[in-house]
Design an enzyme around this catalytic site. Structure first.
Site, mmCIF file in Angstrom:
data_model
loop_
_atom_site.group_PDB
_atom_site.id
_atom_site.type_symbol
_atom_site.label_atom_id
_atom_site.label_comp_id
_atom_site.label_asym_id
_atom_site.label_seq_id
_atom_site.Cartn_x
_atom_site.Cartn_y
_atom_site.Cartn_z
ATOM 1 C CE LYS A 146 -4.453 1.018 0.579
ATOM 2 N NZ LYS A 146 -5.579 0.105 0.320
HETATM 3 N N1 GLU Z 1 -7.580 0.184 -2.717
HETATM 4 C C1 GLU Z 1 -8.090 -1.112 -2.987
HETATM 5 C C2 GLU Z 1 -8.227 -1.919 -1.717
HETATM 6 O O1 GLU Z 1 -8.072 -1.395 -0.655
HETATM 7 C C3 GLU Z 1 -7.285 -1.623 -4.111
HETATM 8 C C4 GLU Z 1 -6.587 -2.851 -4.115
HETATM 9 C C5 GLU Z 1 -6.093 -3.229 -5.503
HETATM 10 O O2 GLU Z 1 -6.910 -3.302 -6.397
HETATM 11 O O3 GLU Z 1 -4.899 -3.451 -5.615
HETATM 12 O O4 GLU Z 1 -8.590 -3.054 -1.709
#
Ligand code: GLU
Length: 426
Positions: free
Chosen positions: A115
């Site tokens: 992240k």
């Molecule tokens: N922001 C999304 C989540 O929290 C995206 C994850 C992704 O598609 O990599 O699940």
């Protein structure tokens, strides 16, 4: 349902990483897993911090700070969103990357957890400034990301356009086109149909299944949703289609309520038209916080983290909580809901449709073949039902676990097994 008074008056301040570590400890206490692996999983593999110089439209230069946390890659490349928000911190990125590890493992997709974020308010950036920030960020992170290394996606404050700039900057520097370096792109450059609605769609599917598990009919259910962006608005519209009565929704500026049910297609989402929710002509206007305490069957926090805390957990009147946002419930609030026997269906299952369709997008990019929207939605439905069945199986098999612990048991078992067979090197 019984109500137990909290023993503390306030939640101790908790970062996302602290909440995630606490949840990991609780889950690990139920299963036989190597304590060394659990200890390892409390720490990210690495966290990258970058300084991003951006030329403002005024000609002045400003330095922004960005992070990319890599939690675990035992099951595949790091995967997770990229957020632009003034409150982004390194600890937040670490916690969110841990949740991505479990989310991918619960869905049984071959990714680990990552992240990232930039400490910036996208509302304070012009489109050109946002583009320059994104391109320079892609360059600063180039060594640690890639289609087989770490694959960012949209999150708070970023969208398909952000991903298009990111993919373009990365591809230009690499000298070849790499659509698989990010997911959540516009379909014209390798994005997947259905990716944007996916977290809201999975939230609706899991809500339907959870209601069914407790013998409730979705058509006789009232729902309140906090957040009317891509998760909240799509969950609201799909639940509405499934026959639920969506009686209240909120965006950042406030909430609206109609006891007879809102026309969820008529209310524009925050992305479609900012401020349109609170400006909508509905019978009642209320605050964002009051929405969570409405007497409804299901409440879905689908905006930001830490909104269900010790301060409001005892006032929640809903029979079910389904987490559309990442990390909306603090540790102490989670304990209160367990004491009150209010099921909390966790984020790592409910909103996992986003990363699942990201995985479909990555497969489409690698194979250079696009799926139709129908194919995507059918596969998503199958994957969500399969994950729901796994989590339900753990919930039934273990005594006295919460839905969150059941989801963690599924995810942690898979991640721990991957660590075990890969072994420690050297
Ligand atoms: N922001 C999304 C989540 O929290 C995206 C994850 C992704 O598609 O990599 O699940």
């Amino acid at each position: 349902m019984t109500t137990t008074a909290p023993t503390e008056t306030e939640d101790p301040p908790e970062t996302a990483a602290e909440i995630a570590r606490h949840q990991l400890d609780r889950a690990a206490s139920h299963i036989d897993v190597d304590p060394g692996v659990v200890e390892r999983l409390k720490h990210p593999k690495s966290v990258h911090q970058v300084s991003i110089p951006v030329e403002r439209d005024s000609g002045e230069m400003e330095i922004f700070t960005g992070y990319r946390a890599h939690h675990d890659s035992a099951r595949g490349p790091f995967k997770g969103g990229l957020r632009y928000h003034p409150g982004v911190t390194q600890e937040e990125c670490v916690g969110l990357s841990m949740w991505m590890t479990w989310k991918c493992a619960v869905m049984d997709i071959p990714f680990g957890g990552g992240k990232g974020g930039v400490v910036a308010d996208p509302k304070g950036l012009s489109e050109k400034e946002n583009e320059r920030l994104t391109r320079r960020l892609a360059e600063e992170l180039r060594d640690v990301i890639g289609p087989m290394r770490d694959i960012p996606a949209p999150d708070m404050g970023t969208n398909a356009q952000t991903m298009a700039w990111f993919m373009d900057a990365y591809s230009m520097q690499e000298g070849e086109s790499h659509p698989g370096v990010v997911t959540g792109k516009p379909p014209v450059i390798g994005g997947s149909y259905g990716r944007e609605e996916a977290p809201g769609r999975s939230t609706a599917i899991i809500t339907r299944e959870a209601l069914d598990y407790y013998g409730k009919d979705v058509e006789e259910t009232t729902v309140a949703i906090q957040g009317f962006g891509s998760v909240g608005a799509n969950a609201a519209r799909l639940l509405d289609e499934l026959g639920a009565n969506v009686v209240a929704v909120a965006d950042v500026e406030g909430a609206i309520r109609d006891p007879d049910g809102l026309d969820t297609r008529d209310v524009l989402s925050h992305e479609e038209e900012p401020g349109m929710v609170s400006g909508y002509d509905a019978p009642d206007n209320l605050s964002n916080a009051d929405l969570l305490e409405l007497d409804v069957d299901v409440v879905i926090p689908a905006a930001i983290g830490n909104v269900l805390t010790v301060d409001n957990a005892d006032n929640i009147q809903a029979d079910f909580i389904v987490e559309g946002a990442n990390g909306p419930t603090t540790t102490r609030a989670d304990e209160i809901f367990a004491e009150r026997e209010i099921p909390v269906i966790p984020d790592i299952l409910a909103n996992a449709g986003g990363v699942t369709v990201s995985y479909f997008e990555w497969l489409q990019d690698i194979n250079r073949r696009a799926w139709t929207l129908e194919e995507v939605n059918e596969e998503l439905e199958d994957e969500m039902l399969s994950a729901w069945n796994d989590v339900r199986g753990a919930y039934n098999a273990y005594d006295d676990v919460t839905w969150r612990e059941a989801a963690y048991i599924v995810g942690l078992t898979r991640v721990a097994k991957a660590h075990e067979v890969r072994g420690l090197w050297p």
